[in-house]
Design an enzyme around this catalytic site. Sequence first.
Site, PDB file in Angstrom:
ATOM      1  N   HIS A 121     -69.996 -13.219   9.881  1.00  8.94           N
ATOM      2  CA  HIS A 121     -70.085 -11.771  10.092  1.00  8.94           C
ATOM      3  C   HIS A 121     -68.911 -11.134   9.356  1.00  8.94           C
ATOM      4  O   HIS A 121     -67.863 -11.757   9.154  1.00  8.94           O
ATOM      5  CB  HIS A 121     -69.988 -11.510  11.605  1.00  8.94           C
ATOM      6  CG  HIS A 121     -70.226 -10.095  12.022  1.00  8.94           C
ATOM      7  ND1 HIS A 121     -69.262  -9.111  11.892  1.00  8.94           N
ATOM      8  CD2 HIS A 121     -71.300  -9.499  12.602  1.00  8.94           C
ATOM      9  CE1 HIS A 121     -69.745  -7.968  12.374  1.00  8.94           C
ATOM     10  NE2 HIS A 121     -70.979  -8.175  12.801  1.00  8.94           N
ATOM     11  N   LYS A 224     -72.093  -8.645  24.339  1.00  9.54           N
ATOM     12  CA  LYS A 224     -73.177  -9.556  23.979  1.00  9.54           C
ATOM     13  C   LYS A 224     -73.519 -10.521  25.113  1.00  9.54           C
ATOM     14  O   LYS A 224     -74.484 -11.284  25.014  1.00  9.54           O
ATOM     15  CB  LYS A 224     -72.817 -10.330  22.714  1.00  9.54           C
ATOM     16  CG  LYS A 224     -72.656  -9.439  21.481  1.00  9.54           C
ATOM     17  CD  LYS A 224     -72.362 -10.246  20.242  1.00  9.54           C
ATOM     18  CE  LYS A 224     -71.962  -9.348  19.077  1.00  9.54           C
ATOM     19  NZ  LYS A 224     -73.093  -8.568  18.551  1.00  9.54           N
ATOM     20  N   CYS A 363     -74.400  -7.012   9.041  1.00 11.11           N
ATOM     21  CA  CYS A 363     -72.957  -7.241   8.841  1.00 11.11           C
ATOM     22  C   CYS A 363     -72.698  -8.665   8.348  1.00 11.11           C
ATOM     23  O   CYS A 363     -71.706  -9.299   8.731  1.00 11.11           O
ATOM     24  CB  CYS A 363     -72.165  -6.957  10.115  1.00 11.11           C
ATOM     25  SG  CYS A 363     -72.138  -5.230  10.586  1.00 11.11           S
TER      26      CYS A 363
END
Length: 405
Positions: A121, A224, A363
């Site tokens: 990422h 998350k 990303c």
Amino acid sequence: MFNVQAIRADFPILTQTVKGKNLVYFDNAATSQKPKQVIEAIANYYETINANIHRGVHYLSQISTDRYEAARETIRKHVNAQHAFEIIFTSGTTHGINLVASGFEPLLNENDEILIGALEHHSNIVPWQFLAERTGAKLRVIPMLENGTLDLSSLSEILTEKTKVVAVNHISNALGTINPIREIIAAAHAVGAAVLIDGAQAAPHLQPDVQALDCDFYTVSGHKICAPTGSGFLYGKESWLNKMRPYQGGGEMIKEVTFEKTTYADLPHKFEAGTPNIEGGIGLGVALDYLNNIGFDKIAAQEQSLLEYATAKISAIDGARIYGPDTSHKTSVVSFNIEGVHPYDLGALLDKMGIAVRTGHHCAQPIMNFFDIPGTVRASMMFYNTFEEIDALVNGIEKAKQMLL
């Protein structure tokens, strides 16, 4: 038996409609939904406790401190850290990685190297680029293969005595690839390098054991794992945390301040400047308790079934291509494209059907550059998703194809 309907009852948002359709939420890799237990814990904090921590002798401050530090202990147990002071509260994985990268600045010079993976990422790329620019160190990359996994065949050549830091993700957010981090950690330690594991995408699906992994740092985003946004934690080995300089200066992270000199507080407060996200930390602890009460073995089994079902259904769509490894080497993410259809257009039409997916480069632009594509459609699943929702997604894709092709 996994009672998914009982689980879904804990998530109020899943009962709503979007544009006249029942919500189908497949954007969990971006952020997970929150159970009512976490929502109620946040409300309870503001309704009955709201006070700053570590600084007051009054009752509410003491209760607030106790709840916050209890959450730290919950995290310690969850990841099997040796000490609670090895758990640093952060605003998320990005914060944790920047904290470590900043702390390593005095420890590197222009002859050193930083190694990252090709599946990272942006949050595990850009901070290390910053560090390389500031120190003169060289940034190197473990290459990837066509199947969406890291190419470790040359790891013994890439890792040298010049390598001081290795930073890789446990699971790719864009492809769902599960990286062989035990092998990478062992190889890095063999040349004396420290290892940071980006656990943002792994933490919702498995329970990391930082002592068994022997990683030096492991960082997680709360949002998350069913916890509030703006919450997270960094695990760091005591020896490394003591070597690193503080990331931010201010209140709480000091032992003594004069105009001539400041000495720093002991761990973990050395890295926790300012008033923290108190309710976020408490909510993070509640979220971990919630997930552990379900059981990560049950979560993994449910999500593996969803992954296999979704992979089979989407693979059967004419013109579909799924990116990444097979279902035995990934978590519950299906990143795909439909031939002749731009991923944004497909995502926009699915939204009109009440289906939430993520489109774009996620990303992780170097991955998309590797495949020479502008992006993918990513359907990411959690334990509260259902097979019926996957059917709705597949039907939605077929309808969108008829409109776009």
